[in-house]
Motif scaffolding. Structure first.
Motif, PDB file in Angstrom:
ATOM      1  N   GLN A 274      13.511   5.655  -7.929  1.00 58.54           N
ATOM      2  CA  GLN A 274      14.626   5.134  -7.164  1.00 58.54           C
ATOM      3  C   GLN A 274      14.435   3.628  -6.942  1.00 58.54           C
ATOM      4  O   GLN A 274      13.482   3.218  -6.254  1.00 58.54           O
ATOM      5  N   ALA A 275      15.313   2.835  -7.512  1.00 54.58           N
ATOM      6  CA  ALA A 275      15.247   1.393  -7.291  1.00 54.58           C
ATOM      7  C   ALA A 275      15.764   1.076  -5.890  1.00 54.58           C
ATOM      8  O   ALA A 275      16.590   1.790  -5.336  1.00 54.58           O
ATOM      9  N   GLY A 276      15.254   0.001  -5.311  1.00 49.30           N
ATOM     10  CA  GLY A 276      15.696  -0.378  -3.981  1.00 49.30           C
ATOM     11  C   GLY A 276      14.837  -1.468  -3.392  1.00 49.30           C
ATOM     12  O   GLY A 276      14.417  -2.405  -4.078  1.00 49.30           O
ATOM     13  N   LEU A 277      14.551  -1.327  -2.119  1.00 46.26           N
ATOM     14  CA  LEU A 277      13.806  -2.338  -1.386  1.00 46.26           C
ATOM     15  C   LEU A 277      12.303  -2.243  -1.607  1.00 46.26           C
ATOM     16  O   LEU A 277      11.542  -3.113  -1.199  1.00 46.26           O
ATOM     17  N   GLY A 278      11.864  -1.165  -2.261  1.00 46.11           N
ATOM     18  CA  GLY A 278      10.436  -1.018  -2.528  1.00 46.11           C
ATOM     19  C   GLY A 278       9.759  -0.110  -1.531  1.00 46.11           C
ATOM     20  O   GLY A 278      10.334   0.315  -0.541  1.00 46.11           O
ATOM     21  N   TRP A 279       8.487   0.166  -1.809  1.00 46.83           N
ATOM     22  CA  TRP A 279       7.743   1.076  -0.952  1.00 46.83           C
ATOM     23  C   TRP A 279       7.076   0.321   0.195  1.00 46.83           C
ATOM     24  O   TRP A 279       6.856  -0.884   0.154  1.00 46.83           O
ATOM     25  N   GLY A 280       6.763   1.092   1.229  1.00 43.81           N
ATOM     26  CA  GLY A 280       6.012   0.584   2.372  1.00 43.81           C
ATOM     27  C   GLY A 280       5.123   1.706   2.872  1.00 43.81           C
ATOM     28  O   GLY A 280       4.759   2.607   2.123  1.00 43.81           O
ATOM     29  N   GLY A 281       4.795   1.680   4.142  1.00 43.54           N
ATOM     30  CA  GLY A 281       3.966   2.739   4.702  1.00 43.54           C
ATOM     31  C   GLY A 281       2.488   2.450   4.585  1.00 43.54           C
ATOM     32  O   GLY A 281       2.072   1.382   4.149  1.00 43.54           O
ATOM     33  N   SER A 282       1.692   3.447   4.932  1.00 45.32           N
ATOM     34  CA  SER A 282       0.250   3.255   5.047  1.00 45.32           C
ATOM     35  C   SER A 282      -0.516   3.637   3.792  1.00 45.32           C
ATOM     36  O   SER A 282      -1.735   3.470   3.755  1.00 45.32           O
ATOM     37  N   CYS A 283       0.166   4.133   2.754  1.00 43.03           N
ATOM     38  CA  CYS A 283      -0.571   4.693   1.615  1.00 43.03           C
ATOM     39  C   CYS A 283      -0.468   3.877   0.336  1.00 43.03           C
ATOM     40  O   CYS A 283      -1.481   3.437  -0.201  1.00 43.03           O
ATOM     41  N   PHE A 284       0.734   3.679  -0.171  1.00 41.59           N
ATOM     42  CA  PHE A 284       0.869   3.120  -1.511  1.00 41.59           C
ATOM     43  C   PHE A 284       0.224   1.746  -1.635  1.00 41.59           C
ATOM     44  O   PHE A 284      -0.564   1.489  -2.539  1.00 41.59           O
ATOM     45  N   GLY A 285       0.584   0.837  -0.741  1.00 39.17           N
ATOM     46  CA  GLY A 285       0.020  -0.499  -0.823  1.00 39.17           C
ATOM     47  C   GLY A 285      -1.480  -0.501  -0.605  1.00 39.17           C
ATOM     48  O   GLY A 285      -2.230  -1.152  -1.345  1.00 39.17           O
TER      49      GLY A 285
END
Length: 462
Positions: A274-285
């Motif tokens: 899913q294209a969009g604003l991108g991922w966030g949160g505590s895991c991916f980055g």
């Protein structure tokens, strides 16, 4: 250590993972003690108040209150057959995971290990090799430590906030890493989950197509790597979709039609494209950066993972660039930001794209009104350094706004009467950074990887 059937469980840490683990194991029939050094969180849990927002978690914990005890006292470890470590591992300044909470928990556990078989399980996401480090730590700090009785194992979680309970009860796979005897103890512990012999809790029914999870028995190091590699690959898929979306805008293609087409390839699939604003949160980055950091320690560059991070954070600038393209300057402009949590169905604000948007908009001179269905009380505490006005509802945020940004794909926003609401804006400009609007509006609508002006129809499968 002889393989035995565990009955008493201690869970150290009462965040998303710890609370979900405690609720799951209690529902499977075990006696669980949840431990946390924060007396305020424990006091809340003892009153029946869940300190985080996760759909269904409050009902699950309430239904198991006779099996769960909450305490700040590590003495409960002495009676536990299995001890789960579920504490945070935030990234340090250089991206290396900070293990202070894991180390602190291990030292506290060590003081109460007894003269009986016990398995210490790391569910926290930790660098490869941490299991061996914890084994040495227990040896050094546990007065009664015996390597034939006390084993460290890795059992990483693969939960998505917002659907954590369903992910726990009906997982794709269960990864168990460590000494074969410790792994066997965990396999017995998870027996009802593996066999799906438990009664589904109210409101979290077993999917019709679900049968049972795969069980991966492996080493400590491989289990730790599986967790990192899984999250890094998912982050890579999202960033890939966003990079393709940028080119789609420039050549006249539609990213949703493109991802529909490529996702039909069974080797690729539609999930996490899913294209969009991108991922966030505590895991991916954090986990992607953790792998890059591990590579750096071994003089092994990981340019693909670094590119995934770079593309992800570029998306936040893309949204601001879209505003500037239409408004020319943001000085004195009123911008509505809808969505503050990093994803829907949670109040988690860690690395939320909305944070960077609000900060950048204020820096460029805009007045920001922000709304979120559940995360605003938490934002009041955690985002006090940002300058914005909390809007009580979306309509208030949009009234007399020069532009609106949909930053989190809450269903509530998809169900708004957008046709009427854009009429209350000073300028009907909507940057739908999650590609969730489906109707044609009397407004300038910008999405990610799609032509502007109007919201187009999605690709139709024939």
């Amino acid at each position: 250590m002889r393989s035995h059937v565990p009955s008493r469980i201690a869970v150290v840490g009462t965040g998303y993972v710890g609370l979900g683990t405690a609720g799951l194991l209690a529902h499977l029939g075990y006696r669980v003690t949840g431990i946390d050094i924060d007396p305020d969180k424990i006091a809340q849990l003892q009153r029946g108040v869940v300190p985080i927002h996760e759909p269904g978690l409050d009902l699950l914990l309430a239904s198991q209150e006779d099996r769960i005890t909450w305490t700040t006292d590590y003495q409960a470890v002495a009676e536990a057959d299995v001890i789960f470590i579920c504490v945070g591992t935030p990234p340090g300044p250089d991206g290396t995971p900070d293990l202070r909470y894991v180390t602190g928990a291990a030292r506290s556990i060590a003081a109460y290990l007894g003269d009986r078989p016990q398995v210490i399980v790391n569910k926290s996401t930790v660098p490869i090799g941490t299991g061996d480090f914890l084994q040495r730590l227990l040896e050094d700090h546990a007065p009664q430590f015996d390597e034939t009785r006390h084993r460290v194992a890795s059992n990483p979680e693969f939960l998505r906030e917002g659907t954590a309970l369903a992910d726990s009860l009906y997982p794709d796979r269960i990864v168990l890493g460590g000494h074969p005897e410790a792994v066997e103890v965990l396999a017995r512990l998870y027996g009802p989950l593996i066999e799906q012999s438990f009664t589904a809790p109210q409101g979290i029914g077993r999917p019709d197509s679900y049968s049972r999870p795969a069980v991966v028995r492996t080493t400590l190091q491989s289990a730790e790597m599986i967790k990192y590699a899984a999250n890094a690959f998912l982050a890579l898929k999202i960033s890939f979709a966003n990079e393709i979306a940028g080119l789609c805008e420039r050549v006249g293609a539609d990213i949703q039609e493109v991802t529909t087409g490529i996702g039909l390839d069974g080797r690729i699939g539609h999930r996490f494209l899913q294209a969009g604003l991108g991922w966030g949160g505590s895991c991916f980055g954090k986990d992607t950066q953790g792998l890059i950091s591990a590579g750096r320690e071994h003089a092994y560059p990981m340019p693909i993972l670094q590119a995934a991070i770079d593309v992800n954070y570029r998306q936040r600038n893309v949204v601001v660039e879209k505003l500037l393209r239409h408004l020319k300057s943001l000085k004195g402009k009123r911008i509505a930001v809808l969505g503050m949590a990093f994803k829907p169905n949670t109040d988690d604000l860690r690395d939320a794209p909305a944070h960077d948007l609000i900060a950048r908009l204020h820096q460029l001179g805009a007045t920001v009104l922000a709304h979120d269905p559940v995360a605003m009380p938490r934002a009041e505490r955690e985002w006090s350094h940002l300058t914005y006005t909390a809007a009580p509802d979306p309509a208030t945020a949009l009234r007399r706004a020069d532009a609106a940004i949909i930053a989190t794909e809450w269903e509530e926003y998809a169900l708004l009467n957008w046709r009427d609401l854009v009429g209350t804006m000073r300028q009907p400009l909507v940057v739908d950074a999650r590609n969730m609007l489906r109707e044609t509006l009397p407004a300038q609508v910008e999405q990610i990887g799609r032509e502007s002006v109007q919201v187009q129809k999605e690709a139709v499968l024939v």
